[in-house]
Design an enzyme around this catalytic site. Structure first.
Site, PDB file in Angstrom:
ATOM      1  N   CYS A   1      35.022  37.339  29.082  1.00  0.00           N
ATOM      2  CA  CYS A   1      34.255  36.125  28.877  1.00  0.00           C
ATOM      3  C   CYS A   1      35.200  35.014  28.438  1.00  0.00           C
ATOM      4  O   CYS A   1      36.077  35.208  27.605  1.00  0.00           O
ATOM      5  CB  CYS A   1      33.155  36.255  27.843  1.00  0.00           C
ATOM      6  SG  CYS A   1      31.915  37.456  28.269  1.00  0.00           S
TER       7      CYS A   1
ATOM      8  N   ARG B   1      38.853  35.761  32.975  1.00  0.00           N
ATOM      9  CA  ARG B   1      38.332  36.544  31.861  1.00  0.00           C
ATOM     10  C   ARG B   1      36.956  37.134  32.176  1.00  0.00           C
ATOM     11  O   ARG B   1      36.432  37.947  31.410  1.00  0.00           O
ATOM     12  CB  ARG B   1      38.215  35.675  30.614  1.00  0.00           C
ATOM     13  CG  ARG B   1      39.510  35.054  30.167  1.00  0.00           C
ATOM     14  CD  ARG B   1      39.292  34.247  28.927  1.00  0.00           C
ATOM     15  NE  ARG B   1      39.011  35.093  27.793  1.00  0.00           N
ATOM     16  CZ  ARG B   1      39.926  35.577  26.977  1.00  0.00           C
ATOM     17  NH1 ARG B   1      41.180  35.297  27.161  1.00  0.00           N
ATOM     18  NH2 ARG B   1      39.597  36.347  25.978  1.00  0.00           N
TER      19      ARG B   1
ATOM     20  N   TRP C   1      31.607  38.047  31.595  1.00  0.00           N
ATOM     21  CA  TRP C   1      31.823  39.422  32.029  1.00  0.00           C
ATOM     22  C   TRP C   1      30.749  40.218  31.313  1.00  0.00           C
ATOM     23  O   TRP C   1      30.817  40.403  30.096  1.00  0.00           O
ATOM     24  CB  TRP C   1      33.225  39.894  31.617  1.00  0.00           C
ATOM     25  CG  TRP C   1      33.614  41.221  32.197  1.00  0.00           C
ATOM     26  CD1 TRP C   1      34.238  41.444  33.388  1.00  0.00           C
ATOM     27  CD2 TRP C   1      33.420  42.505  31.601  1.00  0.00           C
ATOM     28  NE1 TRP C   1      34.434  42.797  33.574  1.00  0.00           N
ATOM     29  CE2 TRP C   1      33.933  43.464  32.494  1.00  0.00           C
ATOM     30  CE3 TRP C   1      32.847  42.942  30.416  1.00  0.00           C
ATOM     31  CZ2 TRP C   1      33.908  44.826  32.232  1.00  0.00           C
ATOM     32  CZ3 TRP C   1      32.815  44.303  30.153  1.00  0.00           C
ATOM     33  CH2 TRP C   1      33.347  45.235  31.047  1.00  0.00           C
TER      34      TRP C   1
ATOM     35  N   ASN D   1      31.926  35.426  23.197  1.00  0.00           N
ATOM     36  CA  ASN D   1      32.772  36.467  23.770  1.00  0.00           C
ATOM     37  C   ASN D   1      32.821  37.582  22.755  1.00  0.00           C
ATOM     38  O   ASN D   1      33.173  37.343  21.602  1.00  0.00           O
ATOM     39  CB  ASN D   1      34.172  35.907  24.040  1.00  0.00           C
ATOM     40  CG  ASN D   1      35.144  37.002  24.454  1.00  0.00           C
ATOM     41  OD1 ASN D   1      34.729  38.019  25.010  1.00  0.00           O
ATOM     42  ND2 ASN D   1      36.414  36.795  24.196  1.00  0.00           N
ATOM     43  N   GLY D   2      32.466  38.796  23.170  1.00  0.00           N
ATOM     44  CA  GLY D   2      32.466  39.932  22.241  1.00  0.00           C
ATOM     45  C   GLY D   2      31.154  40.669  22.330  1.00  0.00           C
ATOM     46  O   GLY D   2      30.417  40.530  23.307  1.00  0.00           O
TER      47      GLY D   2
ATOM     48  N   GLU E   1      51.832  53.356  37.567  1.00  0.00           N
ATOM     49  CA  GLU E   1      51.618  51.918  37.723  1.00  0.00           C
ATOM     50  C   GLU E   1      51.303  51.559  39.183  1.00  0.00           C
ATOM     51  O   GLU E   1      50.401  50.767  39.459  1.00  0.00           O
ATOM     52  CB  GLU E   1      52.850  51.149  37.217  1.00  0.00           C
ATOM     53  CG  GLU E   1      52.769  49.647  37.352  1.00  0.00           C
ATOM     54  CD  GLU E   1      51.585  48.998  36.615  1.00  0.00           C
ATOM     55  OE1 GLU E   1      50.869  49.687  35.874  1.00  0.00           O
ATOM     56  OE2 GLU E   1      51.381  47.797  36.822  1.00  0.00           O
TER      57      GLU E   1
ATOM     58  N   LYS F   1      47.858  49.757  40.326  1.00  0.00           N
ATOM     59  CA  LYS F   1      47.905  48.469  41.033  1.00  0.00           C
ATOM     60  C   LYS F   1      47.070  48.561  42.305  1.00  0.00           C
ATOM     61  O   LYS F   1      46.282  47.688  42.596  1.00  0.00           O
ATOM     62  CB  LYS F   1      49.357  48.199  41.392  1.00  0.00           C
ATOM     63  CG  LYS F   1      50.086  46.982  41.123  1.00  0.00           C
ATOM     64  CD  LYS F   1      50.035  46.147  39.945  1.00  0.00           C
ATOM     65  CE  LYS F   1      48.972  46.257  38.950  1.00  0.00           C
ATOM     66  NZ  LYS F   1      49.275  46.097  37.586  1.00  0.00           N
TER      67      LYS F   1
ATOM     68  N   GLU G   1      43.125  49.097  41.578  1.00  0.00           N
ATOM     69  CA  GLU G   1      42.358  48.039  40.918  1.00  0.00           C
ATOM     70  C   GLU G   1      42.088  46.846  41.833  1.00  0.00           C
ATOM     71  O   GLU G   1      41.075  46.187  41.686  1.00  0.00           O
ATOM     72  CB  GLU G   1      42.982  47.600  39.590  1.00  0.00           C
ATOM     73  CG  GLU G   1      44.253  46.808  39.673  1.00  0.00           C
ATOM     74  CD  GLU G   1      44.775  46.383  38.291  1.00  0.00           C
ATOM     75  OE1 GLU G   1      43.977  46.060  37.408  1.00  0.00           O
ATOM     76  OE2 GLU G   1      46.008  46.375  38.121  1.00  0.00           O
TER      77      GLU G   1
ATOM     78  N   HIS H   1      49.695  72.943  41.144  1.00  0.00           N
ATOM     79  CA  HIS H   1      48.736  73.472  40.170  1.00  0.00           C
ATOM     80  C   HIS H   1      47.324  72.977  40.442  1.00  0.00           C
ATOM     81  O   HIS H   1      46.496  72.976  39.532  1.00  0.00           O
ATOM     82  CB  HIS H   1      49.196  73.130  38.745  1.00  0.00           C
ATOM     83  CG  HIS H   1      50.547  73.693  38.441  1.00  0.00           C
ATOM     84  ND1 HIS H   1      50.731  75.021  38.128  1.00  0.00           N
ATOM     85  CD2 HIS H   1      51.776  73.129  38.468  1.00  0.00           C
ATOM     86  CE1 HIS H   1      52.033  75.239  37.958  1.00  0.00           C
ATOM     87  NE2 HIS H   1      52.684  74.112  38.163  1.00  0.00           N
TER      88      HIS H   1
ATOM     89  N   LYS I   1      40.667  40.107  32.858  1.00  0.00           N
ATOM     90  CA  LYS I   1      42.076  40.144  32.468  1.00  0.00           C
ATOM     91  C   LYS I   1      42.258  40.662  31.039  1.00  0.00           C
ATOM     92  O   LYS I   1      43.147  41.444  30.755  1.00  0.00           O
ATOM     93  CB  LYS I   1      42.634  38.720  32.584  1.00  0.00           C
ATOM     94  CG  LYS I   1      44.089  38.580  32.178  1.00  0.00           C
ATOM     95  CD  LYS I   1      44.969  39.052  33.274  1.00  0.00           C
ATOM     96  CE  LYS I   1      46.441  38.941  32.948  1.00  0.00           C
ATOM     97  NZ  LYS I   1      47.220  39.860  33.777  1.00  0.00           N
TER      98      LYS I   1
END
Ligand code: M6R
Length: 614
Positions: A2, A27, A77, A103-104, A486, A490, A493, A509, A609
């Site tokens: 947010c 955000r 968000w 935000n939160g 990584e 990448k 996402e 395994h 983000k």
């Protein structure tokens, strides 16, 4: 998560708010809204829309439709309540007099909502935020107190994390800002004041900012900002000057921020590394740990989330190799629930691009409570994690806007490597020759990265060959395994392809049962000491039908080509630094694959983000 922006000044607020929100859209981007005090109608005008900011912007003609010189805006968000017009912020009180952006998460919102419903307050949204707006009005009206006191009463009752921007129609010349565990900054302009989730939203208008601390409240007017502590005593806020340029937070002709940031990596590395190598030695300005304290360390914990955690996984290999201090890497979201063994001889290295990730922050606080020494590696200057740490090493990557991190990852890794060298030198655990070999190679990294980037068309070609696979495995050993984590993140996402990273030795395994005709395996074989083993794994998966795209160093290309279907190479470098180069083709690969699949690269679905909720 947010984005919040607020403006009070002498210009039309709505276009300024939309401009700020545009820069905060990374955000959260499931809905957006603004509330403006309209002088014409003498009341708040609230406009909200589900979807990207552009939908709202078109609806209010870039803000032109709204008069008024004070307002708040939000890009969301969703946490409580699905993305919708009604759940978008600002949330308003029942009379429409009080508007709130948040935000939160208000953790005790259900019980407060039940109380308000009992008092006859009707609710229109499913959000936790509406409770804040309604509760402010409840105290404001019922207790007949002024708006600041009403906000104070609400703050004493709400629990959770919040950055709030509050606008009251009865006080149309001011905004109220409050913060606890969610970022909020104040902007000091000429004849105007701002609040924002981060600097990018307001840098166009002012470079003078103040970072709000937890439990602080600020009252913003066009003439200035007054801050208060939790007892409502006035306090002086230190004003910091932001020295980076606005261009750094703009696309500058690139189609996507992610691509721009990939391309910026050599420069970011130069900024991060070069000032920290002086006369052939690692140099950290104002490094808070003394040599004696470093010698006293018996353990290093690295704590982080997502890609920053992956830096930690590489860091473990490199730190242990050079310093011989045991290093444990923990996911920040797990750390505080796992009885971590931390004491005053433990250095806790906290890694975060944003410096605001809630889980990372919580882990930092837990480590501090246990007596650990906190050293953070952070990109965003003045962020919460930076401010709560005993020492900070900034990565100096510049603003990173794309949700998928690239240049922050590379610079974080460089700082960890420099730290490993610095400690090893003090501890006497590194040979002189190796110390200088690594340092010399670090200075060459930006140039070698440029060479990789200049071959980006090759990677684009490979992406065109593989973009329609729906499942990918990244395999590797040692630092190549860490690199695979990584590369896999990448890819998944931003392209939404199912992808997993495995230590090659683990294949037998269980995972190898998933390999069948045409499965794409990205085999990472840059680590020379284990190249033969990497090759053996390539042969294993190929003989079961896998299509293998391999990554290795230039001098091993021919060998790799004997077994892999396709080979990407990176220049030779010191073993420790291979992931710093190896990550670049993997970033490009993910980027091009996502591009070919038509994905929204800078704003992947469901992501934001800065993850400021647990
Ligand atoms: O800001 P931080 O470094 O604390 O963020 C941690 C993760 O959320 C972040 O690395 C995330 O995994 C990125 N989307 C990866 O590209």
């Amino acid at each position: 998560m947010c984005g919040i922006v607020g403006y009070v000044g002498q210009e039309q607020a709505a276009p300024i708010l939309l401009d700020g929100l545009k820069r905060l859209e990374y955000r959260g981007y499931d809905s957006a809204g603004v509330a403006i005090y309209s002088e014409k109608y003498q009341k708040l005008q609230v406009e909200k829309a589900k979807g990207r900011l552009q939908v709202l912007s078109d609806m209010i003609r870039g803000g032109e439709d709204l008069d008024g010189m004070v307002g708040i805006g939000h890009t969301r968000w969703a946490t409580h309540g699905a993305p919708s017009d009604v759940n978008a912020h600002p949330q308003v009180s029942r009379s429409g007099k009080i508007a709130v952006v948040h935000n939160g998460i208000i953790e005790n919102y259900a019980e407060l909502k039940a109380f308000l419903i009992e008092q006859g307050v009707p609710f229109t949204s499913q959000t936790d935020t509406e409770v804040v707006a309604q509760l402010i009005e409840y105290f404001y009206e019922t207790d007949q107190v002024d708006i600041l006191e009403a906000v104070g009463r609400v703050l004493r009752r709400i629990e959770g994390a919040y950055a709030l921007g509050i606008l009251c129609a009865d006080k149309p010349d001011q905004l109220i800002a409050v913060r606890k565990d969610s970022p909020l900054i104040l902007g000091y302009g000429k004849g105007c004041s701002f609040l924002a989730s981060d600097v990018t939203a307001i840098i166009k208008y002012t470079r003078e900012v103040g970072y709000m601390d937890d439990d602080e409240l600020a009252v913003l007017t066009k003439d200035g900002i007054q801050c208060y502590n939790h007892l409502m005593q006035p306090i002086e806020k230190e004003i910091s000057h932001v020295d980076w340029e606005i261009d750094a937070a703009e696309k500058g002709g690139y189609e996507h921020f992610m691509f721009k940031e990939i391309m910026e990596q050599p420069e970011a590395l130069r900024r991060c590394i070069f000032p920290r190598i002086r006369e052939g030695e690692v140099y950290f300005e104002d490094f808070g740990l003394t040599e004696e304290e470093i010698r006293h360390l018996k353990k290093i914990y690295i704590v982080a989330c997502g890609s920053s955690y992956h830096v930690g996984v590489v860091g473990k290999y490199n730190l242990e190799r050079l310093t011989r201090i045991p290093v444990e890497v923990a996911l920040a979201s797990e750390f505080r629930y796992m009885s971590p063994i931390v004491d005053e001889r433990t250095l806790v290295v906290v890694i975060s691009q944003s410096g605001e990730t809630l889980d990372t922050m919580a882990a930092l606080r837990e480590a501090k409570r246990l007596g650990g020494r906190i050293l953070s590696i952070v990109n965003v200057v003045g962020s919460s994690i930076a401010r709560e740490s005993d020492q900070v090493l900034y990565t100096w990557a510049g603003p990173e806007i794309a949700v998928a991190t690239t240049k922050a990852y590379s610079t974080q890794m460089a700082v960890v490597d420099l730290l490993a060298l610095y400690f090893a030198r003090i501890l006497g655990t590194v040979e002189e020759s190796e110390y200088h070999a690594v340092l010399d190679e670090m200075l060459l990294l930006p140039g070698k990265m440029e060479a990789i980037l200049s071959n980006k068309d090759d990677i684009q070609y490979f992406a065109s060959q593989y973009f329609n696979h729906d499942s990918v495995f990244f395999i590797g050993r040692n630092v190549d395994y860490a690199l695979g984590l990584e590369g896999s993140l990448k890819l998944k996402e931003i392209s939404y392809i199912h992808s997993e990273a495995y230590a090659s030795g683990e294949l037998k395994h269980g995972t190898i049962s998933l390999i069948e005709d045409g499965t794409l395996v990205v085999a990472l074989g840059t680590y020379g000491k284990l190249f033969d083993k990497a090759m053996a794994n390539v042969v294993e998966v190929r003989s079961r039908g896998a299509d293998v795209l391999a990554l290795t160093t230039e001098n091993r290309r021919e060998d790799m080509e004997k077994n892999a279907n396709a080979v990407i190479t990176i220049p030779e470098t010191h073993d420790m630094l291979l992931p710093s180069l190896g990550v670049v083709p993997l970033q490009l690969f993910a980027y091009y694959v996502a591009l070919m699949r038509g994905c929204d690269i800078d704003k992947p679905r469901n992501l934001a983000k800065s993850v400021t909720v647990e």
